[in-house]
Write a protein that holds these residues in place. Structure first.
Motif, PDB file in Angstrom:
ATOM      1  N   MET A   1       0.831  -1.192   0.000  1.00 15.59           N
ATOM      2  CA  MET A   1       0.000   0.000   0.000  1.00 15.59           C
ATOM      3  C   MET A   1       0.874   1.254   0.000  1.00 15.59           C
ATOM      4  O   MET A   1       0.639   2.168  -0.746  1.00 15.59           O
ATOM      5  CB  MET A   1      -0.918  -0.029   1.223  1.00 15.59           C
ATOM      6  N   ARG A   2       1.905   1.264   0.829  1.00 16.94           N
ATOM      7  CA  ARG A   2       2.780   2.427   0.926  1.00 16.94           C
ATOM      8  C   ARG A   2       3.451   2.711  -0.412  1.00 16.94           C
ATOM      9  O   ARG A   2       3.609   3.857  -0.804  1.00 16.94           O
ATOM     10  CB  ARG A   2       3.819   2.198   2.018  1.00 16.94           C
ATOM     11  N   SER A   3       3.825   1.662  -1.129  1.00 16.18           N
ATOM     12  CA  SER A   3       4.516   1.833  -2.398  1.00 16.18           C
ATOM     13  C   SER A   3       3.637   2.558  -3.414  1.00 16.18           C
ATOM     14  O   SER A   3       4.088   3.457  -4.102  1.00 16.18           O
ATOM     15  CB  SER A   3       4.947   0.475  -2.941  1.00 16.18           C
ATOM     16  N   SER A   4       2.362   2.191  -3.520  1.00 18.25           N
ATOM     17  CA  SER A   4       1.482   2.851  -4.485  1.00 18.25           C
ATOM     18  C   SER A   4       1.210   4.294  -4.068  1.00 18.25           C
ATOM     19  O   SER A   4       1.078   5.174  -4.907  1.00 18.25           O
ATOM     20  CB  SER A   4       0.175   2.079  -4.649  1.00 18.25           C
ATOM     21  N   ARG A   5       1.158   4.548  -2.762  1.00 13.51           N
ATOM     22  CA  ARG A   5       0.950   5.915  -2.285  1.00 13.51           C
ATOM     23  C   ARG A   5       2.161   6.775  -2.650  1.00 13.51           C
ATOM     24  O   ARG A   5       2.018   7.899  -3.103  1.00 13.51           O
ATOM     25  CB  ARG A   5       0.712   5.922  -0.778  1.00 13.51           C
ATOM     26  N   ASN A   6       3.378   6.222  -2.482  1.00 17.85           N
ATOM     27  CA  ASN A   6       4.591   6.951  -2.861  1.00 17.85           C
ATOM     28  C   ASN A   6       4.631   7.202  -4.360  1.00 17.85           C
ATOM     29  O   ASN A   6       5.026   8.265  -4.807  1.00 17.85           O
ATOM     30  CB  ASN A   6       5.845   6.183  -2.438  1.00 17.85           C
ATOM     31  N   THR A   7       4.221   6.205  -5.144  1.00 19.81           N
ATOM     32  CA  THR A   7       4.213   6.344  -6.596  1.00 19.81           C
ATOM     33  C   THR A   7       3.247   7.434  -7.016  1.00 19.81           C
ATOM     34  O   THR A   7       3.567   8.266  -7.867  1.00 19.81           O
ATOM     35  CB  THR A   7       3.838   5.002  -7.263  1.00 19.81           C
ATOM     36  N   ASN A   8       2.059   7.465  -6.409  1.00 14.63           N
ATOM     37  CA  ASN A   8       1.081   8.509  -6.731  1.00 14.63           C
ATOM     38  C   ASN A   8       1.591   9.886  -6.331  1.00 14.63           C
ATOM     39  O   ASN A   8       1.445  10.850  -7.080  1.00 14.63           O
ATOM     40  CB  ASN A   8      -0.260   8.229  -6.047  1.00 14.63           C
ATOM     41  N   ALA A   9       2.187   9.988  -5.153  1.00 11.91           N
ATOM     42  CA  ALA A   9       2.711  11.276  -4.687  1.00 11.91           C
ATOM     43  C   ALA A   9       3.821  11.764  -5.607  1.00 11.91           C
ATOM     44  O   ALA A   9       3.876  12.944  -5.958  1.00 11.91           O
ATOM     45  CB  ALA A   9       3.219  11.154  -3.252  1.00 11.91           C
ATOM     46  N   LYS A  10       4.692  10.852  -6.017  1.00 13.01           N
ATOM     47  CA  LYS A  10       5.787  11.242  -6.907  1.00 13.01           C
ATOM     48  C   LYS A  10       5.235  11.658  -8.266  1.00 13.01           C
ATOM     49  O   LYS A  10       5.680  12.651  -8.840  1.00 13.01           O
ATOM     50  CB  LYS A  10       6.791  10.103  -7.058  1.00 13.01           C
ATOM     51  N   SER A  11       4.246  10.934  -8.773  1.00 14.00           N
ATOM     52  CA  SER A  11       3.644  11.286 -10.061  1.00 14.00           C
ATOM     53  C   SER A  11       3.010  12.670 -10.005  1.00 14.00           C
ATOM     54  O   SER A  11       3.160  13.474 -10.931  1.00 14.00           O
ATOM     55  CB  SER A  11       2.590  10.258 -10.464  1.00 14.00           C
TER      56      SER A  11
END
Length: 140
Positions: free
Chosen positions: A1-11
């Motif tokens: 879950m944390r990984s997708s949140r980081n990916t969205n934030a970075k995007s």
């Protein structure tokens, strides 16, 4: 879950920065005729990418930091991001600021490296002279 949140934030961050830099670039293009610099031979665009995130903790907060890198070496950005990932896997980086200030130091210019080396060797014997000169010119 944390990984997708980081990916969205970075995007989202990348999209926002891309829009801001695009606007700035357009403004710069409009002002090219106003540039006043001697011997100007042109302009260069350098790729700007983001490395990170790097988790940085201080006594006041913990934040994920992204570092902008202007480079033509695309593997550098990937390498920095891998370094950030390694630091994050071990808990991130912890920093403390012990003091915040600015120092002013004299600058010495020499005709050649030999003169600079000779001065550096003599400098310790001149401490009292420098102290006297500093007292004459400073309140500190």
């Amino acid at each position: 879950m944390r990984s997708s949140r980081n990916t969205n934030a970075k995007s989202e961050l990348l999209q926002s920065l891309q829009e801001r830099f695009s606007q700035a670039s357009n403004q710069q293009q409009e002002r090219v005729s106003e540039v006043r610099i001697e011997n100007c031979i042109g302009f260069s665009k350098v790729l700007l990418d983001i490395a990170g995130p790097l988790r940085v903790a201080t006594s006041a907060s913990t934040d994920d930091i992204y570092a902008p890198l202007a480079t033509y070496e695309t593997t550098l950005v990937a390498s920095c991001s891998r370094g950030c990932k390694a630091f994050n896997a071990s808990g991130g980086i912890r920093v403390e600021t012990l003091g915040n200030g600015m120092s002013r130091d004299p600058v010495f210019v020499f005709a050649n490296p030999g003169h600079a080396a000779a001065f550096a060797k003599t400098l310790p014997t001149m401490q009292s002279s420098f102290a006297r000169w500093a007292e004459e010119t400073s309140k500190h």
